[in-house]
Design a protein around this motif. Sequence first.
Motif, PDB file in Angstrom:
ATOM      1  N   LYS A  23       0.749  -1.302  -0.176  1.00 24.86           N
ATOM      2  CA  LYS A  23      -0.041   0.106   0.169  1.00 24.86           C
ATOM      3  C   LYS A  23       0.731   1.227  -0.112  1.00 24.86           C
ATOM      4  N   GLY A  24       2.211   1.153   0.145  1.00 26.02           N
ATOM      5  CA  GLY A  24       2.976   2.037   0.405  1.00 26.02           C
ATOM      6  C   GLY A  24       3.255   3.224  -0.999  1.00 26.02           C
ATOM      7  N   ASP A  25       3.706   4.201  -0.788  1.00 23.27           N
ATOM      8  CA  ASP A  25       4.139   4.997  -2.007  1.00 23.27           C
ATOM      9  C   ASP A  25       5.398   5.344  -2.180  1.00 23.27           C
ATOM     10  N   ASP A  26       5.814   6.241  -3.099  1.00 22.32           N
ATOM     11  CA  ASP A  26       7.296   6.408  -3.158  1.00 22.32           C
ATOM     12  C   ASP A  26       7.886   7.185  -2.036  1.00 22.32           C
ATOM     13  N   LYS A  27       6.953   8.038  -1.295  1.00 22.56           N
ATOM     14  CA  LYS A  27       7.764   8.640   0.015  1.00 22.56           C
ATOM     15  C   LYS A  27       7.751   7.593   1.087  1.00 22.56           C
ATOM     16  N   PHE A  28       6.822   6.732   1.069  1.00 27.82           N
ATOM     17  CA  PHE A  28       6.843   5.599   2.103  1.00 27.82           C
ATOM     18  C   PHE A  28       8.300   4.834   1.846  1.00 27.82           C
ATOM     19  N   PHE A  29       8.510   4.526   0.570  1.00 32.16           N
ATOM     20  CA  PHE A  29       9.893   3.907   0.156  1.00 32.16           C
ATOM     21  C   PHE A  29      11.094   4.606   0.488  1.00 32.16           C
ATOM     22  N   GLU A  30      11.087   5.900   0.211  1.00 29.23           N
ATOM     23  CA  GLU A  30      12.066   6.717   0.588  1.00 29.23           C
ATOM     24  C   GLU A  30      12.377   6.640   2.152  1.00 29.23           C
ATOM     25  N   LYS A  31      11.341   6.839   3.075  1.00 26.12           N
ATOM     26  CA  LYS A  31      11.649   6.937   4.528  1.00 26.12           C
ATOM     27  C   LYS A  31      12.137   5.624   4.726  1.00 26.12           C
ATOM     28  N   LYS A  32      11.515   4.351   4.163  1.00 29.08           N
ATOM     29  CA  LYS A  32      11.758   2.978   4.483  1.00 29.08           C
ATOM     30  C   LYS A  32      13.261   2.924   4.342  1.00 29.08           C
ATOM     31  N   VAL A  33      13.810   3.226   3.045  1.00 32.31           N
ATOM     32  CA  VAL A  33      15.091   3.066   2.824  1.00 32.31           C
ATOM     33  C   VAL A  33      16.100   3.739   3.847  1.00 32.31           C
ATOM     34  N   ALA A  34      15.864   5.212   4.243  1.00 29.56           N
ATOM     35  CA  ALA A  34      16.494   5.864   5.186  1.00 29.56           C
ATOM     36  C   ALA A  34      16.544   4.780   6.569  1.00 29.56           C
ATOM     37  N   ASP A  35      15.413   4.394   6.893  1.00 27.61           N
ATOM     38  CA  ASP A  35      15.251   3.550   8.176  1.00 27.61           C
ATOM     39  C   ASP A  35      16.344   2.300   8.121  1.00 27.61           C
ATOM     40  N   SER A  41      10.793   3.898  -6.790  1.00 26.04           N
ATOM     41  CA  SER A  41       9.784   2.914  -6.717  1.00 26.04           C
ATOM     42  C   SER A  41       8.574   2.851  -7.869  1.00 26.04           C
ATOM     43  N   VAL A  42       7.977   1.787  -7.987  1.00 23.11           N
ATOM     44  CA  VAL A  42       7.079   1.659  -8.816  1.00 23.11           C
ATOM     45  C   VAL A  42       5.745   0.877  -8.388  1.00 23.11           C
ATOM     46  N   LYS A  43       4.686   1.065  -8.977  1.00 21.57           N
ATOM     47  CA  LYS A  43       3.376   0.385  -8.579  1.00 21.57           C
ATOM     48  C   LYS A  43       2.974  -0.439  -9.805  1.00 21.57           C
ATOM     49  N   SER A  44       3.845  -1.525 -10.155  1.00 22.04           N
ATOM     50  CA  SER A  44       3.542  -2.136 -11.352  1.00 22.04           C
ATOM     51  C   SER A  44       4.603  -3.133 -11.259  1.00 22.04           C
ATOM     52  N   LYS A  45       4.409  -4.299 -12.208  1.00 22.01           N
ATOM     53  CA  LYS A  45       5.229  -5.505 -12.188  1.00 22.01           C
ATOM     54  C   LYS A  45       6.431  -5.005 -13.093  1.00 22.01           C
ATOM     55  N   LYS A  46       6.780  -3.953 -13.507  1.00 27.96           N
ATOM     56  CA  LYS A  46       7.820  -3.767 -14.282  1.00 27.96           C
ATOM     57  C   LYS A  46       9.053  -3.317 -13.499  1.00 27.96           C
TER      58      LYS A  46
END
Length: 360
Positions: A43-55, A93-98
């Motif tokens: 359910k996460g978006d690009d901002k979620f993933f950026e913060k997750k990478v930082a963590d 990050s992407v919201k697809s299978k590509k």
Amino acid sequence: MSSENLIISTNNAPEETVFEELLEKSKSILDEEYENKKEDFEKGDDKFFEKKVADVMNKASENTPFEGTVNLISGHHFPDIVANELYGVEVKSVKSKKMTTTGNSISESVSSKGLKKIYIMFGKLVSPCEFCFRKYEECLASIAVTHSPRYKVDMALKENETIFSKMGISYDDFKKLDNPILHFIEYYRRTNPESESLWWLGPNGEEKTVDFEIKQWSKLPIEEKNKLIVLSMIKFPEIFGTNQDKYEEVAAFLASEKGVVCASLRDNFTAGGKVTLSLNNKEYIKVPQIFKRLIRYLPSIFQELEELEDGTSLDDWLTRIKPYVESNLNTQNTTTQSNVLTSTSLLHHIKTEYQKMRED
């Protein structure tokens, strides 16, 4: 790249292999956390993933030269992560299978000067999620044109297939050029001598307001025409309605984002007037041509919906087209005859066909 965040690590310069070990450990932590909290990632978006990478980089940095030095800083920067002013990481990050996405502008300068190497940390945020990292220049497949020339990122790209291999210049040398766009123009014109003009660029590489190489619809391969029709059916639900100007946005999209102009765009959707449509062993009369073409393109539409980076689902698309389909078919249908197509029948058929595709 985030327009919000920059992650900076400041410590004495370790070797490149040490930084790659940090990235590998960060990827492993991402894999572990995904297994424990799949829904958060999906359910996460690009901002979620950026913060997750930082963590996870903070966690991975323990007992390394980077411990305690990873910070998340607001601002417009490239790349998102900088370590010791020598190594950078761009988070995508992407919201697809590509495993592809649009990268940064080819003329964008690096915010932190003197970086020795830049990497991409990539996340595919649909089930099952996948994470990977590579050196930045190793996954730049080509240069795409949106509102400015931008790199096309492909995380599965082979080493000798990068845009720099094709242009005969290293990434390090390319980014040092005073006018990298001009270098790309020269390469493009050299390798596409029969191509129509690059109307989005002036003779010296300066950008104009509209971007793309002009291509006439009539000269496109049939496969490309079909793909553009499918994209138009997904992105512009109004084409299923009855307004006289319903193709204006499609025409603008094709010109500005795909570099395609078409003098008779409407004919590609509605030529032939009303037709008889066979659906589920039943024939419907006086059906607007666009719905017959919609049925024809359903397999391709389903495929495209599976791969769209914006995460548009079948239900999202059906919700958007429903009022236009209802308006059109209700206008056409003034009787209650059983051989007259209704919006309910059409939308039900689409859902049924999609379910069959998923089961196969």
